[in-house]
Design a protein around this motif. Structure first.
Motif, PDB file in Angstrom:
ATOM      1  N   MET A   1       3.323   0.120   9.898  1.00  0.00           N
ATOM      2  CA  MET A   1       3.367  -0.905   8.871  1.00  0.00           C
ATOM      3  C   MET A   1       4.035  -2.160   9.419  1.00  0.00           C
ATOM      4  SD  MET A   1       2.273  -0.598   5.792  1.00  0.00           S
ATOM      5  CE  MET A   1       1.961   0.481   4.472  1.00  0.00           C
ATOM      6  N   LYS A   3       5.623  -5.965   8.125  1.00  0.00           N
ATOM      7  CA  LYS A   3       6.096  -6.656   6.928  1.00  0.00           C
ATOM      8  C   LYS A   3       6.353  -8.122   7.252  1.00  0.00           C
ATOM      9  CE  LYS A   3      10.068  -5.371   5.278  1.00  0.00           C
ATOM     10  NZ  LYS A   3      11.203  -4.834   4.497  1.00  0.00           N
ATOM     11  N   HIS A  35      -2.729  -7.235   1.844  1.00  0.00           N
ATOM     12  CA  HIS A  35      -1.429  -6.577   1.854  1.00  0.00           C
ATOM     13  C   HIS A  35      -1.484  -5.335   0.959  1.00  0.00           C
ATOM     14  CE1 HIS A  35      -1.177  -9.633  -1.357  1.00  0.00           C
ATOM     15  NE2 HIS A  35      -0.430  -8.759  -1.988  1.00  0.00           N
ATOM     16  N   THR A  36      -0.720  -4.329   1.353  1.00  0.00           N
ATOM     17  CA  THR A  36      -0.724  -3.071   0.607  1.00  0.00           C
ATOM     18  C   THR A  36       0.388  -3.005  -0.422  1.00  0.00           C
ATOM     19  OG1 THR A  36       0.644  -2.013   2.302  1.00  0.00           O
ATOM     20  CG2 THR A  36      -1.746  -1.814   2.537  1.00  0.00           C
ATOM     21  N   TRP A  61       3.679  -6.311   2.681  1.00  0.00           N
ATOM     22  CA  TRP A  61       3.473  -5.183   3.587  1.00  0.00           C
ATOM     23  C   TRP A  61       1.995  -5.119   3.976  1.00  0.00           C
ATOM     24  CZ3 TRP A  61       7.402  -1.045   3.857  1.00  0.00           C
ATOM     25  CH2 TRP A  61       8.588  -1.395   3.204  1.00  0.00           C
ATOM     26  N   SER A  63      -0.958  -3.057   6.736  1.00  0.00           N
ATOM     27  CA  SER A  63      -1.200  -1.839   7.513  1.00  0.00           C
ATOM     28  C   SER A  63      -1.167  -2.079   9.016  1.00  0.00           C
ATOM     29  CB  SER A  63      -2.541  -1.211   7.119  1.00  0.00           C
ATOM     30  OG  SER A  63      -3.597  -2.122   7.362  1.00  0.00           O
TER      31      SER A  63
END
Length: 101
Positions: A1, A3, A35-36, A61, A63
């Motif tokens: 991940m 950020k 973004h997740t 966030w 991937s």
């Protein structure tokens, strides 16, 4: 991940900042895809009760670094980034990091 963190310095006019942030800037960020997770923080104080170094923080966030790059280079990402100068009178610091779990 991966950020992307945006740290907002203390604005010259908190009321104007908050109004613009909620009604103009956040709708722009909502148009960004890729973004997740998104977390928004408004700081109250440091642990000892003193004024924090920053007013707000936004964390996006992603991937992968490629996904973040694609999102930020999209028209929506570019529009969101360009909008910072319209309201972030205390400055905005952007940081990219790897999330370690």
């Amino acid at each position: 991940m991966i950020k992307l963190t945006v740290l907002y310095g203390h604005p010259t006019d908190v009321t104007a900042f908050e109004e613009y942030y909620a009604n103009t800037h956040l709708p722009k960020t909502a148009k960004m895809k890729g973004h997740t997770k998104l977390e928004l923080t408004k700081f109250l104080s440091t642990p000892d009760g003193s004024k924090p170094d920053y007013h707000r923080m936004a964390e996006f966030w992603f991937s992968s670094p490629e996904t973040m790059k694609t999102t930020m280079e999209s028209p929506e990402g570019q529009n969101t980034a360009a909008d910072l100068s319209n309201f972030a009178t205390g400055g905005a610091t952007l940081l990219v990091g790897v999330v370690e779990e």
